[in-house]
Motif scaffolding. Structure first.
Motif, short mmCIF file in Angstrom:
data_model
loop_
_atom_site.label_atom_id
_atom_site.label_comp_id
_atom_site.label_asym_id
_atom_site.label_seq_id
_atom_site.Cartn_x
_atom_site.Cartn_y
_atom_site.Cartn_z
N ALA A 167 -28.90 36.59 36.60
CA ALA A 167 -27.49 36.67 37.02
C ALA A 167 -26.98 35.26 37.57
O ALA A 167 -26.14 34.71 37.32
CB ALA A 167 -27.10 37.71 38.03
N ARG A 186 -24.50 32.65 35.90
CA ARG A 186 -23.41 32.20 36.63
C ARG A 186 -23.38 30.59 36.57
O ARG A 186 -22.29 30.08 36.44
CB ARG A 186 -23.52 32.57 38.23
CG ARG A 186 -22.27 32.47 38.93
CD ARG A 186 -22.35 33.45 40.33
NE ARG A 186 -23.59 33.23 40.91
CZ ARG A 186 -24.76 34.13 41.18
NH1 ARG A 186 -24.74 35.25 40.74
NH2 ARG A 186 -25.59 33.89 41.78
N LYS A 230 -22.49 29.05 33.27
CA LYS A 230 -20.99 29.28 32.74
C LYS A 230 -20.10 28.74 33.50
O LYS A 230 -19.13 28.33 32.93
CB LYS A 230 -20.62 30.89 33.24
CG LYS A 230 -19.38 31.40 32.61
CD LYS A 230 -19.05 32.85 33.14
CE LYS A 230 -17.69 33.42 32.41
NZ LYS A 230 -17.70 34.69 32.95
#
Length: 775
Positions: free
Chosen positions: A714, A718, A721
């Motif tokens: 994750a 994150r 992105k």
């Protein structure tokens, strides 16, 4: 003709006083007054006129031979003072004579003559010292006799110069003061004594050797004449550079040699506490010497010399030889002394800090890395933390550097063994919060939890603690084993404060579930009262939100018809209120209260659901084999063996096993024990616990690692992105900043590869260390 008698009167007054003590100014005033009185016409007229005082028209002349005669008297007086005999002239008369001579410009000659007389006398004194025998031997009294002689000479010289100055005070305060080149009479005396006595090489050597010998004897424990030392060293100080150049330099050199040798010898002979005590004693002694007889300016270099030779040269050796044993034995006074002494020396605190840190790491590592100590690890860590806190507070004066380094050292050693300390801390908290822990009052429990939180802060893998803490908390809540709801909530708030709301959200959810379940059960009981056939079983259900609680593996068992019916009733009731939800029954967590009748009378048993299913079979018959029970209940093999063991081999033997034995084997028969006896009415039969051995621990740890992988994935997504394109090193650096648990670079690389395989990101075609986010 008024002028004529005025002159005569003045001259007759001067001639009449042959000792030269009459003040010319007062004489002139008298003459003028008498003239003024004679010139007046009468009393009335005189009283109405102003009195006018006029200067002499001509300066009066001194009588012949006045200067020579007066000096002769002064010379005799000085000689009498120097010979320590009585002066035949009045001191006031002599003072006045000096004043008269100074008034008539004879000051320069007078000063020169006085200096010459004093110099001749001082020069004569040197002879007694040159002829005086002097050999430095430790048992010889010659040095002492010589020092007493030089001291007497100095004392006499000071006394004589004070007397001489008092006679020649007018000269000192007028002529000498106005001539900045000339030394005052006192300074002239010091200069003469320095130049003709103390500057004499033989006398100076004898004096300083003698002083140093006395000081050496005193350092060796002998009693010496301290007033003699004080007087002689005061003499050297008064003689300006003699103290600094001739005495202090040699004194410090000898001190340096003495303490260098003493430090080397005593470090070999003595234990560290004794050695430090000796150093402290030596520092006090030298400080006392400065106060008693040395010049104040010597204090700084002298103390620095002692500190350097007895401490500075041996800092590492002292700590290597004795610090560990002082800390092991908790010798507070010796540790205090160590800190105080090391703080005096440049670099002392720094080296003490290093050894302090090493000690904590080494001692803490022995607690943490040894699996044999796991049982007592947390208690030993708490005791060790209390110990170092006490040492910092009492011995190290709450020094911030020692506090911060202690925290760093704890963090270093406690994470040398990943995950295990976190797991054991969670279990320790469980042991303290579980019902039946009567060791502590509420206040003591709160204090223990505060201490636990301090140790908890040092742990990197806090998610491991959370997993084990959650599992133990679930047991406490579901079985009603929690000692105090207040203590549970207090611990929860501490964790929330330490790790943030995200860390405790699931734990808080567990408490919320328990409270909501109580409300649901109130409604369910009302619902059951409205049913036509409420049944004989009083059912209580805890509704657990799957995401909050530990993962439990469902176990299918054969419930009796009444239980199945009740389950269905509850399911209908609950889903009627909460449509869209799914209920999954956790039989491993169920428990019941059974009523039983024996020959002795009625009893109640508090048992697990598996124990309940086994015991209910004996309503249908008195004897069953292991295989029959297994078939009827559907309980898993290992779980059933432990259940039968608890009922037939424990303290409360409701069943009789045939053949007898501790372990349940295939083919064993179980018979209902109608003769069962127990002093209590309600008996709790504990399920034989499978030690939370390897399986359960491994599964909990594996779940933590799985969660960590999800968190790493994750975090990578994150970051990518947000940044779109990023180099490998920058990405790893960013991950270290975001992740709250320890992670190896190799593990991060695996997760990046996994995300590339799953098309979340891709490598740059030209630069394999560059990644692009795939939208």
């Amino acid at each position: 003709m008024a002028d004529e008698p005025q002159k005569k009167a003045h001259l007759s007054a001067l001639v009449g006083h042959t000792n030269g003590l009459t003040k010319p100014a007062s004489l002139a005033a008298t003459a003028t007054r008498s003239t003024g009185g004679g010139g007046g016409g009468g009393g009335a007229t005189a009283s109405s006129k102003k009195l006018v005082i006029k200067n002499f028209r001509e300066r009066p002349k001194l009588p012949d031979n006045y200067t020579q005669d007066t000096w002769q008297k002064l010379h005799e007086a000085v000689g009498a003072i120097q010979s320590s005999i009585s002066i035949k002239y009045n001191l006031e008369e002599l003072y006045q004579a000096v004043e008269n001579l100074c008034s008539y410009k004879v000051s320069a000659t007078l000063y020169k003559q006085l200096r010459q007389v004093c110099e001749e006398h001082v020069k004569a004194q040197i002879l007694q010292f040159r002829e005086y025998p002097f050999v430095v031997h430790r048992n010889s009294l010659d040095s002492l006799l010589f020092l007493k002689k030089i001291n007497k000479c100095w004392q006499d010289h000071c006394r004589q110069m004070i007397m001489i100055r008092s006679i020649f005070l007018f000269l000192d305060r007028t002529y000498v003061l106005q001539n900045s080149v000339l030394p005052s009479i006192w300074d002239m005396g010091l200069e003469l004594f320095r130049n003709h006595i103390i500057s004499d090489k033989q006398v100076q050597t004898k004096t300083i050797d003698g002083i140093l010998l006395l000081i050496e004897r005193e350092r060796n424990g002998e009693a010496v004449d301290r007033s003699l030392l004080r007087s002689l060293l005061s003499m050297l100080s008064d003689l300006q550079q003699v103290y600094k150049e001739s005495f202090e330099q040699r004194f410090l050199e000898e001190t340096n040699c003495l303490y260098a040798a003493e430090g080397q010898r005593l470090m070999q002979e003595r234990e560290v506490p004794e050695y430090l005590h000796h150093v402290n004693k030596r520092l006090e002694e030298e400080g006392d010497r400065v106060i008693t007889y040395l010049d104040h300016s010597t204090q700084k270099p002298l103390i620095a010399c002692v500190e350097k030779q007895l401490l500075g040269e041996h800092l590492s050796a002292i700590l290597q030889k004795g610090l560990d044993s002082l800390l092991d034995e908790n010798r507070i006074s010796d540790l205090t002394q160590t800190y105080q002494l090391f703080s005096r020396v440049k670099g002392g605190q720094q080296i003490l800090l290093q050894h302090w840190s090493e000690y904590i790491k080494n001692f803490g590592t022995t607690i943490v890395v040894n699996p044999e100590k796991d049982k007592d690890m947390v208690q030993e860590l708490l005791d060790f933390k209390d110990k170092v806190d006490h040492i910092i507070e009492v011995c190290f004066q709450k020094n911030e550097k020692f506090i911060n380094l202690m925290k760093e050292s704890f963090e270093t050693f406690i994470n040398k063994r990943p995950n295990k300390p976190a797991e054991l801390i969670a279990k320790y908290v469980d042991s303290k919060l579980r019902a039946g822990n009567k060791e502590a009052t509420d206040e003591e429990l709160e204090r223990i939890l505060d201490k636990i939180m301090i140790i908890f802060r040092f742990i990197h893998g806090k998610d491991v603690f959370e997993a084990f803490y959650k599992k133990d908390l679930a047991k406490r809540l579901l079985v009603g084993k929690s000692a105090s709801v207040d203590a549970e909530k207090s611990m929860l708030s501490k964790l929330k404060h330490e790790c943030g709301a995200a860390f405790t959200s699931k734990l808080e959810g567990m408490f919320k579930d328990m409270e909501l379940s109580k409300d649901v059960m109130v409604q369910f009981k009302q619902y059951m009262q409205n049913q036509s056939d409420p049944g004989n079983i009083d059912l209580t259900v805890n509704i657990l939100t799957m995401g909050y609680w530990p993962t439990y593996i469902p176990m299918e068992v054969h419930l009796n018809s009444e239980m199945i019916k009740l389950q269905e009733v509850f399911k209908t009731f609950y889903l009627g209120k909460h449509s869209g939800r799914k209920l999954q029954w956790q039989t491993t967590l169920g428990h019941a209260v059974l009523k039983a009748e024996f020959k002795e009378g009625k009893k109640e048993f508090q048992v697990s659901l598996f124990q309940t299913l086994v015991l209910l079979m004996f309503n249908e018959g008195d004897e069953f084999s292991f295989e029959e029970i297994k078939m009827a209940t559907g309980v898993e093999d290992g779980e059933l063996r432990r259940t039968l063991q608890s009922l037939a081999c424990g303290k409360a033997r409701v069943l009789i096993k045939n053949p007898k034995g501790k372990d349940v084997e295939d083919g064993d028969k179980f018979i209902f024990n109608g003769d069962f006896k127990h002093k209590l009415f309600r008996i709790k039969i504990n399920q034989i616990q499978m030690k939370e051995t390897v399986e359960e621990q491994v599964s909990t740890t594996e779940r933590v690692f799985q969660d960590r992988q999800y968190q790493i994935d994750a975090a990578i997504v994150r970051i990518m992105k947000m940044r779109k394109t990023l180099g490998h090193n920058l990405l790893v650096s960013e991950l270290y900043n975001q992740l709250k648990f320890p992670v190896k670079p190799g593990d991060l690389k695996k997760r990046i590869e996994s995300l590339i395989d799953r098309d979340y990101m891709e490598r740059d075609k030209d630069n394999p260390n560059q990644y692009h986010y795939v939208a």
